[in-house]
Design a protein around this motif. Structure first.
Motif, PDB file in Angstrom:
ATOM      1  N   ALA A 115      55.415  76.003  73.211  1.00 42.89           N
ATOM      2  CA  ALA A 115      56.555  75.154  73.607  1.00 42.89           C
ATOM      3  C   ALA A 115      56.545  73.829  74.788  1.00 42.89           C
ATOM      4  O   ALA A 115      56.679  72.844  74.504  1.00 42.89           O
ATOM      5  CB  ALA A 115      57.631  76.175  73.894  1.00 42.89           C
ATOM      6  N   GLU A 116      55.553  74.191  75.311  1.00 44.07           N
ATOM      7  CA  GLU A 116      54.833  73.388  76.570  1.00 44.07           C
ATOM      8  C   GLU A 116      53.896  72.695  75.713  1.00 44.07           C
ATOM      9  O   GLU A 116      53.747  71.089  76.480  1.00 44.07           O
ATOM     10  CB  GLU A 116      54.250  73.860  77.341  1.00 44.07           C
ATOM     11  N   ALA A 117      53.124  73.023  75.283  1.00 49.25           N
ATOM     12  CA  ALA A 117      51.501  71.721  74.697  1.00 49.25           C
ATOM     13  C   ALA A 117      52.301  70.904  73.418  1.00 49.25           C
ATOM     14  O   ALA A 117      53.186  71.507  72.859  1.00 49.25           O
ATOM     15  CB  ALA A 117      51.078  72.675  74.188  1.00 49.25           C
ATOM     16  N   ARG A 118      51.014  70.116  73.024  1.00 45.79           N
ATOM     17  CA  ARG A 118      51.816  69.797  71.832  1.00 45.79           C
ATOM     18  C   ARG A 118      51.024  70.303  70.654  1.00 45.79           C
ATOM     19  O   ARG A 118      50.280  70.934  70.792  1.00 45.79           O
ATOM     20  CB  ARG A 118      50.169  68.105  72.435  1.00 45.79           C
ATOM     21  N   SER A 119      51.733  69.616  69.968  1.00 49.09           N
ATOM     22  CA  SER A 119      51.774  70.390  68.271  1.00 49.09           C
ATOM     23  C   SER A 119      50.310  70.290  67.582  1.00 49.09           C
ATOM     24  O   SER A 119      50.481  68.721  67.984  1.00 49.09           O
ATOM     25  CB  SER A 119      52.877  70.898  67.967  1.00 49.09           C
ATOM     26  N   PRO A 120      50.357  71.081  66.499  1.00 49.46           N
ATOM     27  CA  PRO A 120      49.224  70.202  65.919  1.00 49.46           C
ATOM     28  C   PRO A 120      49.322  69.328  64.935  1.00 49.46           C
ATOM     29  O   PRO A 120      50.592  69.360  64.531  1.00 49.46           O
ATOM     30  CB  PRO A 120      48.853  71.520  65.119  1.00 49.46           C
ATOM     31  N   THR A 121      49.134  68.117  64.669  1.00 49.72           N
ATOM     32  CA  THR A 121      49.251  67.047  64.370  1.00 49.72           C
ATOM     33  C   THR A 121      48.556  67.013  62.355  1.00 49.72           C
ATOM     34  O   THR A 121      47.710  68.772  61.939  1.00 49.72           O
ATOM     35  CB  THR A 121      48.770  65.686  64.743  1.00 49.72           C
ATOM     36  N   GLY A 122      48.959  66.690  61.522  1.00 52.55           N
ATOM     37  CA  GLY A 122      48.091  66.756  60.161  1.00 52.55           C
ATOM     38  C   GLY A 122      46.623  67.032  60.279  1.00 52.55           C
ATOM     39  O   GLY A 122      46.363  67.820  59.399  1.00 52.55           O
ATOM     40  N   PRO A 123      45.682  66.111  60.678  1.00 57.38           N
ATOM     41  CA  PRO A 123      44.435  66.392  60.890  1.00 57.38           C
ATOM     42  C   PRO A 123      43.809  67.497  61.088  1.00 57.38           C
ATOM     43  O   PRO A 123      43.036  68.150  60.838  1.00 57.38           O
ATOM     44  CB  PRO A 123      43.824  65.462  61.128  1.00 57.38           C
ATOM     45  N   GLU A 124      44.847  68.021  62.739  1.00 55.63           N
ATOM     46  CA  GLU A 124      44.124  68.565  63.319  1.00 55.63           C
ATOM     47  C   GLU A 124      44.778  69.951  62.289  1.00 55.63           C
ATOM     48  O   GLU A 124      43.458  70.992  62.231  1.00 55.63           O
ATOM     49  CB  GLU A 124      45.116  69.624  64.440  1.00 55.63           C
ATOM     50  N   LEU A 125      45.958  69.834  61.620  1.00 50.53           N
ATOM     51  CA  LEU A 125      45.748  71.211  60.650  1.00 50.53           C
ATOM     52  C   LEU A 125      44.611  70.920  59.746  1.00 50.53           C
ATOM     53  O   LEU A 125      44.457  72.027  59.598  1.00 50.53           O
ATOM     54  CB  LEU A 125      47.296  70.223  59.906  1.00 50.53           C
ATOM     55  N   THR A 126      44.411  69.997  59.503  1.00 50.05           N
ATOM     56  CA  THR A 126      43.530  69.790  57.610  1.00 50.05           C
ATOM     57  C   THR A 126      42.522  70.802  58.490  1.00 50.05           C
ATOM     58  O   THR A 126      41.085  71.465  57.589  1.00 50.05           O
ATOM     59  CB  THR A 126      43.444  68.596  57.523  1.00 50.05           C
ATOM     60  N   ALA A 127      41.928  70.742  59.834  1.00 52.48           N
ATOM     61  CA  ALA A 127      40.529  70.561  60.632  1.00 52.48           C
ATOM     62  C   ALA A 127      40.583  72.206  60.459  1.00 52.48           C
ATOM     63  O   ALA A 127      39.288  72.603  60.901  1.00 52.48           O
ATOM     64  CB  ALA A 127      40.393  70.082  60.734  1.00 52.48           C
ATOM     65  N   THR A 128      41.604  72.780  59.990  1.00 54.03           N
ATOM     66  CA  THR A 128      41.786  74.560  60.606  1.00 54.03           C
ATOM     67  C   THR A 128      42.205  75.014  59.788  1.00 54.03           C
ATOM     68  O   THR A 128      43.007  75.108  58.913  1.00 54.03           O
ATOM     69  CB  THR A 128      42.630  74.650  61.823  1.00 54.03           C
ATOM     70  N   SER A 129      41.804  76.269  59.792  1.00 53.06           N
ATOM     71  CA  SER A 129      41.326  77.898  58.599  1.00 53.06           C
ATOM     72  C   SER A 129      41.984  78.096  59.190  1.00 53.06           C
ATOM     73  O   SER A 129      41.867  78.815  60.240  1.00 53.06           O
ATOM     74  CB  SER A 129      40.048  77.265  57.770  1.00 53.06           C
ATOM     75  N   VAL A 130      43.155  78.882  58.545  1.00 55.41           N
ATOM     76  CA  VAL A 130      43.654  80.075  58.533  1.00 55.41           C
ATOM     77  C   VAL A 130      43.799  81.570  57.145  1.00 55.41           C
ATOM     78  O   VAL A 130      43.702  80.566  56.758  1.00 55.41           O
ATOM     79  CB  VAL A 130      45.397  79.979  58.950  1.00 55.41           C
ATOM     80  N   VAL A 131      42.943  82.619  57.953  1.00 53.21           N
ATOM     81  CA  VAL A 131      43.502  83.154  57.139  1.00 53.21           C
ATOM     82  C   VAL A 131      44.548  84.737  57.077  1.00 53.21           C
ATOM     83  O   VAL A 131      44.388  84.932  58.339  1.00 53.21           O
ATOM     84  CB  VAL A 131      41.733  83.933  56.560  1.00 53.21           C
ATOM     85  N   SER A 132      44.336  85.079  56.609  1.00 54.34           N
ATOM     86  CA  SER A 132      45.508  86.688  56.974  1.00 54.34           C
ATOM     87  C   SER A 132      44.825  87.754  56.078  1.00 54.34           C
ATOM     88  O   SER A 132      44.217  87.649  54.548  1.00 54.34           O
ATOM     89  CB  SER A 132      46.700  87.022  56.110  1.00 54.34           C
ATOM     90  N   LEU A 133      44.628  88.669  56.798  1.00 55.98           N
ATOM     91  CA  LEU A 133      44.466  90.135  55.910  1.00 55.98           C
ATOM     92  C   LEU A 133      45.720  91.204  56.302  1.00 55.98           C
ATOM     93  O   LEU A 133      46.310  90.982  57.446  1.00 55.98           O
ATOM     94  CB  LEU A 133      43.261  90.678  57.417  1.00 55.98           C
ATOM     95  N   THR A 134      46.155  91.334  55.307  1.00 56.56           N
ATOM     96  CA  THR A 134      47.145  92.111  55.386  1.00 56.56           C
ATOM     97  C   THR A 134      47.073  94.054  55.442  1.00 56.56           C
ATOM     98  O   THR A 134      45.786  94.854  55.453  1.00 56.56           O
ATOM     99  CB  THR A 134      47.838  92.914  53.413  1.00 56.56           C
ATOM    100  N   LEU A 135      47.693  95.018  56.781  1.00 61.14           N
ATOM    101  CA  LEU A 135      47.423  95.522  57.551  1.00 61.14           C
ATOM    102  C   LEU A 135      47.881  97.362  56.460  1.00 61.14           C
ATOM    103  O   LEU A 135      48.629  96.969  55.584  1.00 61.14           O
ATOM    104  CB  LEU A 135      48.192  96.306  57.990  1.00 61.14           C
TER     105      LEU A 135
END
Lengths: 230, 230
Positions: free
Chosen positions: B142-162
């Motif tokens: 809530a304090e820092a600037r949120s990601p922009t569209g290009p920043e989201l594109t440049a970032t990969s996220v993966v999930s691993l089920t427990l």
């Protein structure tokens, strides 16, 4: 990081992502290995499943020693000469940028690739076990009872030569994009110091009366992060 | 560790060495994952070579999220669904016995096996990235600037089920052999508390004047180790 000896960079150890953070200088790698004492060992199990196991280690010259119960699956696997990766990570701080995107960590990590060899020579094995104790609690091996023959038999030791090795380090303040610099958002580093986390010794409830806290514990310290190529 | 839900024990996650240290209780596993924020990810590279890479993570329910630059080799590999092992280790103390043989560490570690899945849904991806920031520095998103569209594109996220998960924990004083109990050797635990290692915030040298240290930093804390199944 001054022009000392460096590890030969292989295609497998070259730091590709953020190459400016790659460190191959032997002295810098040694200082990271000597400050930490916990590593994460990766090996490939059945059906190509990787496993990552935390364990203690010590460095002696250009060898890293690992040990464990002879019945331990990790040690049994390492003794076969299977390909292994040993990673040591020191977390130095949280890097808080003006944008969430540029948040990061300050850290120093070492990745060692290779194959371990069983240590069977009695004097090398003894010296390796003593090195592990001394690495974690300097001075302790002279205070505690030394291993017996059956204890040595029950313990496996392997060595991994420091050959295919790289370090990756980040230090310093956040690096924000220019347009974000004027944002009214605090930015900086929240440092972590693993040294400061050492608490008061807790004597064994079964300790015989009249036994003082020994020098190894009373004056416990780790090599300073400041010496470690920062 | 009271009778809550537990992970199903597989042959790959059953703690074989020192089985008494094995923990499969979901609440205990969650508490370890929530206290730490650095994991070591193991994957198998070319020619069967294992690699172990440190990175940040967050847990949301029964999913562990990892992120990185889309160009990052680790993320590219994880997105293929390759077998992976994620290990989280908290070192709680050095265990000093009367014999060097019975020296040990107090620790809590979690090993997660499985295959990751790419997170492509925009809202899940946003939530995962926010969860990682919030996991490491609660309140920071809530304090820092949120990601922009290009920043989201440049970032990969993966999930691993427990799902295939186990923890291994040691706590308490050293356990010496009976004949050693009378030795005049100090024995006990030298505790480590990662909380105590947090230092004073270091503002970015380029910080605009008049920006105070925010609540996320001024009141920084980790979940107490005392809650974590100890």
């Amino acid at each position: 990081m001054s022009g000392g000896d460096a590890y030969v960079v292989s295609d497998r150890t070259r730091v590709k992502r953020k190459p400016g953070r790659g460190v191959y200088d032997k002295e810098a790698v040694h200082s990271i290995l000597d400050e930490a004492f916990l590593c994460h060992v990766g090996y490939v199990g059945k059906d190509g499943q990787p496993f990552v196991i935390p364990t203690a280690y010590a460095r002696v010259g250009e060898k890293l020693y690992l040990h464990g119960a002879a019945s331990n699956y990790l040690l049994k696997t390492l003794k076969t000469g299977a390909p292994v990766c040993v990673t040591v990570t020191i977390m130095d701080g949280l890097v808080l940028a003006r944008s969430t995107f540029h948040h990061s960590m300050n850290y120093r990590s070492v990745v060692i690739l290779g194959s371990a060899e069983p240590v069977t020579d009695a004097s090398e094995k003894n010296a390796a076990l003593e090195a592990i104790v001394e690495h974690i609690v300097p001075g302790r091996s002279a205070e505690a009872r030394s291993p017996t023959g059956p204890e040595l038999t029950a313990t496996s030791v392997v060595s991994l030569t420091l050959s295919e090795v790289s370090a990756k380090c980040r230090s310093g303040p956040p690096i924000d994009d220019k347009p974000d610099m004027a944002l009214p958002v605090w930015a900086g580093v929240l440092p972590f110091d693993s040294l400061a986390g050492i608490g008061q010794p807790q004597p064994d409830p079964l300790l015989e009366p009249g036994i003082d806290v020994p020098p190894s514990v009373a004056h416990y310290t780790r090599p300073s992060a400041k010496q470690a190529g920062k």
